[in-house]
Write a protein that holds these residues in place. Structure first.
Motif, PDB file in Angstrom:
ATOM      1  N   PHE B  47       0.840  -1.210   0.000  1.00  0.00           N
ATOM      2  CA  PHE B  47       0.000   0.000   0.000  1.00  0.00           C
ATOM      3  C   PHE B  47       0.873   1.259   0.000  1.00  0.00           C
ATOM      4  N   LEU B  48       1.975   1.206   0.763  1.00  0.00           N
ATOM      5  CA  LEU B  48       2.879   2.367   0.817  1.00  0.00           C
ATOM      6  C   LEU B  48       3.500   2.651  -0.548  1.00  0.00           C
ATOM      7  N   GLY B 134       1.281   2.372   9.405  1.00  0.00           N
ATOM      8  CA  GLY B 134       2.590   2.306   8.747  1.00  0.00           C
ATOM      9  C   GLY B 134       3.723   2.685   9.696  1.00  0.00           C
ATOM     10  N   SER B 135       4.732   1.844   9.781  1.00  0.00           N
ATOM     11  CA  SER B 135       5.856   2.131  10.667  1.00  0.00           C
ATOM     12  C   SER B 135       7.124   2.158   9.838  1.00  0.00           C
ATOM     13  N   LEU B 136       8.231   2.443  10.508  1.00  0.00           N
ATOM     14  CA  LEU B 136       9.511   2.492   9.818  1.00  0.00           C
ATOM     15  C   LEU B 136       9.806   1.150   9.135  1.00  0.00           C
ATOM     16  N   ILE B 140      10.825   0.650   5.246  1.00  0.00           N
ATOM     17  CA  ILE B 140      12.038  -0.029   4.743  1.00  0.00           C
ATOM     18  C   ILE B 140      11.617  -1.177   3.816  1.00  0.00           C
ATOM     19  N   GLY B 141      10.602  -1.912   4.240  1.00  0.00           N
ATOM     20  CA  GLY B 141      10.096  -3.021   3.417  1.00  0.00           C
ATOM     21  C   GLY B 141       9.622  -2.525   2.064  1.00  0.00           C
ATOM     22  N   SER B 142       8.993  -1.335   2.055  1.00  0.00           N
ATOM     23  CA  SER B 142       8.468  -0.830   0.781  1.00  0.00           C
ATOM     24  C   SER B 142       9.610  -0.449  -0.170  1.00  0.00           C
ATOM     25  N   LEU B 143      10.767  -0.073   0.421  1.00  0.00           N
ATOM     26  CA  LEU B 143      11.929   0.224  -0.441  1.00  0.00           C
ATOM     27  C   LEU B 143      12.419  -1.054  -1.131  1.00  0.00           C
TER      28      LEU B 143
END
Lengths: 226, 484
Positions: B47-48, B134-136, B140-143
Motif C-alpha cells: 500500500f505504501l 505504517g511504521s519504519l 524499509i520493506g516498501s523500499l
C-alpha cells in the motif's frame, strides 16, 4: 580419583537427541494424495462390533497408510478400531492393524491406519473394513465422517446395519517411495513449490546442510570448550 | 579449557551464522502468509508503494464481517495478494491442521508459472484498506518491494522476509556485545548467545514479515547502550545508542514507548547525579523540564489506557477482572509455550515442557531476590554486577507492564482477553531474560555451594533448546505443511 567424564556424557546426550529427532522425522514421512481435503460431511456410526466397508483406488505405488477423519473416537480411553485391507473383491486380506492416533488426533480427529508398504499399489482398487472392537461404555458412539467430494467412486456402507451413504468416508491414502533418497527428493520438491528461484531445489539442500552442520558445530565446540 | 580471543570470536561468528542460516531455512519452509499477521503487514508494504493518485476503480464499504477468515482472497488486500493467496491455496492451511496444499510432481506449484507470468497489480481496490499503522519497518520493506517491482511476488515476498531475518541477526550481534560488556566469562557469553540462537520462537518470528523484527533490534541496541552507560558512565557513544534506539522503537511499534520511559529514568538518574556540578538554577530548570516531558509523555500514554474516562472504583473493578482472567498459572503457561516456541502437537517430550519452563522462571525469580539481598562477597565472581541485573529486571518488567497495559485496554473495551499475552510480545527482552535466569539459578547454586554445576546446566539447556529447535523445524513445520 578418576574425573567424571561429563563431556562424553554431554556428547552422548547430543547423539541421543539427534537419534530421537531423526527417528521421529523418518516416522513422519508420508506423501498423501494432497488434493484430498479431509472434510466433515455426514457421519456414519460404527458401534461396537459393527463394520464399515469402503473401497478406493490407489493413484501411485508405495501405499502404506490411510488417514480417516472421525467425529467421536477416544483411543486413549479404551476405544479400539480394527482395520483390514482387502483386495477389490473384499475377500483376500492383504494387511491389517489398528487405527492409531496422529499429531492432530486430539484437535482435528485425524487417525491413521498404517501398514507395511505395498510396492505395486498404483491403479489398484482396495477394500477397507473398519470394525469397532471396543467402544467405551457410556461414551459416545464412534462415527466416521464422509465427504460429498467424490475423490473415490465408491460409497461407504455399514455392513452390520446395512446403513449406506451416498458419499465415501473422509479418508486420504498416503504413500512412500522406494528409498529414502527419493523421499527426500520429494520433500524437496514440495518445499520448492511457490518459492523464489533462490530458495528452491538445490538451495534448500544447501541451506539444510549448512544449518545442520553449523548447529552441530556450535554445540560440539561449546561442549568441547566447557 | 581456556578460550583464547581468536577462538572466542570464531565461535561467536559461527553462532551468528547458525542463526542466519537456520532463519533462511525457516523462511523457506514456512508457506506464504503463514507468519503472524503476515498478509496484513505485506499489504501495508504494498500500500505504501501505491501511487498517491488512485487511477483504478475503488470499491468502498467493505468490513471485517464480510470476510471469510479462512480465505485471504476475501480480505481487503491488494489484488496481487488476494490472487496469490487463492492460487497458492492458503485457504487449505488457515484454521485447519489436517490438510496441505495440492502438490505437483515437480519443483513448481500448480499455479506457480501463472502467478509468475500474469500477476495482478499490487494495488488495493477494496476500501477501507486492511493495513497496519505504517511504521519504519514497513517503509524499509516498501523500499525493498520497490527495488524489486519488476520481479514476481515470490521474489518480493521472500526478500522482505529475509530483510526481517537480517534485522534480527543484527540484534543478535548487539546481544553478543551486551553479554561481553556485562562481564560474563567468554564461555558463558557464547553459551547464552547460543541459547538465544536456538530459542525456537525467536528464529521463527525473525522470518516473518512483521514489524516485531525491527522492534527486537531497537530493544537490542537500547539494552547494549544501557549496559555501556552503566559500565562507562554517560558518553557520546552510549547516549547516541540509547537515543537512536528509542527513536527507532517509537517509529516501529507502540511498544517502543517502553524505551522512552526507561530512557527518561536514565536521564533523571544522570541529572540528579550531576546536579551538584551545575548551579541550582540550571539543575532546577533541567529537572522541571524533565518532569514536564515525563508528564506529557505519560498523559499521552494514558489516552491509550482504560483510565481516562473512568472513576477510581471502575478502574479497580476493570483491573481486577482483567487480572483474574490473565494472571494465573494457565495463562503464564500459555505465554511460556508461545514464548519458547513449543508448538502444541501431541509430542510427549514437549507437551509438558511449558510447565517446567514456568517453574524454572519461578526458581530464577527466587534466585534474583536472594541475589539482591545477600552480601556481595557471598556471590561468586562469574555473576554480573548488581547494576546490570537491576537494569535487566527493569527492562523485562517494563515490557511486561507495557504489554499487560495494552492487554488490559483491549479487555476493558471488549470484555475478552483476546490474544492475551502471546510469548512473541516479550521476545525483545529475550537476552535480559536469559541473563536473569542465569543469574537467578547461579545464585541458588552459589548459595548451595555447587556453583560448578551452573556451566553444566547451561550446556544441558543448550541441548534442550537444540532439540526443541530441530523438533519444531522437522517434526512440526515440515510435517504440518508438507507431509500430512
Amino acid at each position: 580419583m578418576k574425573k567424571f567424564p561429563i563431556k562424553i556424557i554431554l556428547i552422548l546426550g547430543l547423539i541421543i537427541s539427534i537419534s530421537i529427532l531423526t527417528k521421529q522425522f523418518l516416522g513422519l514421512i508420508n506423501f498423501s494424495q494432497s488434493e484430498i481435503a479431509l472434510e466433515r460431511g455426514e457421519n456414519l456410526k460404527a458401534q461396537q462390533n459393527q463394520t464399515l466397508i469402503q473401497k478406493f483406488t490407489a493413484n501411485r505405488d508405495g501405499l502404506f497408510q490411510i488417514q480417516f477423519l472421525l467425529k467421536y473416537c477416544n483411543l486413549n480411553k479404551g476405544d479400539e478400531i480394527k482395520m483390514e485391507l482387502f483386495d477389490e473383491s473384499c475377500s483376500k486380506k492383504i494387511r491389517e492393524g489398528l487405527l492409531i492416533k496422529t499429531h492432530f488426533s486430539h484437535n482435528e480427529g485425524v487417525y491413521n491406519f498404517r501398514f507395511k508398504q505395498i510396492p505395486d499399489s498404483n491403479n489398484k482398487t482396495y477394500c477397507i473394513k473398519a470394525t469397532t472392537l471396543k467402544n467405551k461404555e457410556n461414551g459416545k458412539i464412534v462415527r466416521f465422517y464422509t465427504t460429498e467430494n467424490s475423490y473415490f467412486k465408491y460409497t461407504a456402507e455399514n455392513t452390520t446395519t446395512g446403513e449406506r451413504t451416498l458419499t465415501h468416508l473422509s479418508m486420504r491414502p498416503g504413500y512412500k517411495n522406494e528409498n529414502l533418497y527419493q523421499d527426500f527428493k520429494e520433500i524437496n520438491q514440495r518445499i520448492s513449490q511457490y518459492k523464489p528461484w533462490f530458495l528452491k531445489h538445490h538451495a534448500i539442500t544447501i541451506f539444510f546442510l549448512l544449518m545442520s552442520l553449523s548447529s552441530l558445530g556450535t554445540v560440539v565446540l561449546l561442549i568441547k570448550n566447557l | 579449557m581456556s578460550l583464547n580471543q581468536k577462538k572466542f570470536h570464531l565461535i561467536a561468528i559461527l553462532i551468528l551464522m547458525t542463526f542466519f542460516v537456520k532463519g533462511i531455512f525457516l523462511t523457506t519452509i514456512l508457506p506464504m502468509f503463514k507468519g503472524q499477521d503476515e498478509s496484513r503487514h505485506y499489504n501495508t508494504i504494498q500500500f505504501l508503494n501505491e501511487p498517491k493518485e488512485k487511477t483504478w476503480e475503488i470499491k468502498d464499504g467493505f468490513s471485517d464481517n464480510m470476510q471469510d477468515k479462512r480465505d485471504l482472497s476475501t480480505y481487503r488486500f491488494s489484488e496481487e495478494i488476494k490472487d496469490t493467496a487463492w492460487k497458492t491455496e492458503t485457504h487449505r492451511l488457515r484454521y485447519n491442521k489436517k490438510d496441505t496444499i495440492t502438490f505437483t510432481n515437480s519443483f513448481n506449484g500448480k499455479n506457480e508459472m501463472e502467478l509468475k507470468e500474469n500477476s495482478l497489480p499490487a494495488v488495493n481496490k477494496s476500501y477501507p484498506v486492511d493495513v497496519v499503522n505504517g511504521s519504519l519497518y514497513h517503509k524499509i520493506g516498501s523500499l525493498v518491494e520497490k527495488s524489486l517491482e519488476n520481479k514476481n511476488i515470490f521474489v518480493k515476498f521472500y526478500s522482505i522476509r529475509i530483510l526481517s531475518l537480517i534485522l534480527v541477526t543484527i540484534s543478535l550481534y548487539f546481544a553478543y556485545l551486551t553479554l561481553k560488556t556485562i562481564g560474563l566469562s567468554r564461555k558463558n557469553t557464547l553459551i547464552i548467545l547460543a541459547l538465544t540462537t536456538f530459542q525456537p520462537a525467536l528464529s521463527l518470528y525473525a522470518t516473518n514479515i512483521n514489524y516485531d523484527s525491527l522492534l527486537i533490534l531497537s530493544f537490542s541496541i537500547f539494552i547494549y547502550g544501557g549496559v555501556l552507560y552503566l559500565k562507562q558512565g554517560i558518553n557520546k557513544k552510549n547516549s547516541t545508542l540509547l537515543v537512536l534506539s528509542t527513536i527507532l522503537g517509537i517509529l516501529t511499534k507502540g511498544t517502543g514507548i517502553v524505551l522512552v520511559f526507561i530512557l527518561m529514568g536514565i536521564i533523571f538518574f544522570e541529572t540528579f547525579k550531576k546536579a551538584k556540578k551545575y548551579s541550582k538554577k540550571i539543575s532546577y530548570s533541567i529537572i522541571i523540564l524533565l518532569i514536564s516531558i515525563l508528564i506529557l509523555t505519560f498523559s499521552t500514554y494514558t489516552k491509550h489506557l482504560p483510565v481516562s474516562e473512568k472513576g477510581l472504583p471502575e478502574i479497580i473493578i476493570s483491573l481486577d477482572e482483567y487480572a483474574l482472567d490473565t494472571i494465573n498459572l494457565r495463562s503464564f503457561a500459555q505465554t511460556s509455550e508461545t514464548y519458547w516456541g513449543i508448538i502444541n502437537l501431541e509430542n510427549k517430550i514437549t507437551d509438558n515442557l511449558k510447565y517446567i519452563l514456568v517453574f524454572i522462571d519461578f526458581l530464577s525469580f527466587i534466585g534474583i531476590l536472594i541475589y539482591f539481598f545477600v552480601d556481595k562477597n557471598q556471590i561468586v565472581q562469574y555473576l554480573p554486577k548488581k547494576k546490570y541485573t537491576l537494569f535487566f529486571v527493569i527492562m523485562v518488567f517494563a515490557l511486561q507492564a507495557g504489554v499487560r497495559l495494552a492487554g488490559w485496554k483491549y479487555f476493558d473495551q471488549t470484555g475478552d482477553v483476546g490474544l492475551g499475552a502471546p510469548g512473541r510480545y516479550f521476545l525483545p527482552t529475550l537476552v535480559p531474560h536469559l541473563c536473569l535466569i542465569y543469574i537467578g539459578i547461579g545464585t541458588i547454586l552459589s548459595v548451595l555451594k555447587i556453583e560448578r554445576a551452573l556451566k553444566y546446566l547451561l550446556i544441558i539447556s543448550l541441548l534442550l533448546l537444540f532439540y526443541l529447535s530441530f523438533d519444531s523445524i522437522l517434526n512440526t513445520i515440515i510435517y504440518r505443511y508438507y507431509l500430512l
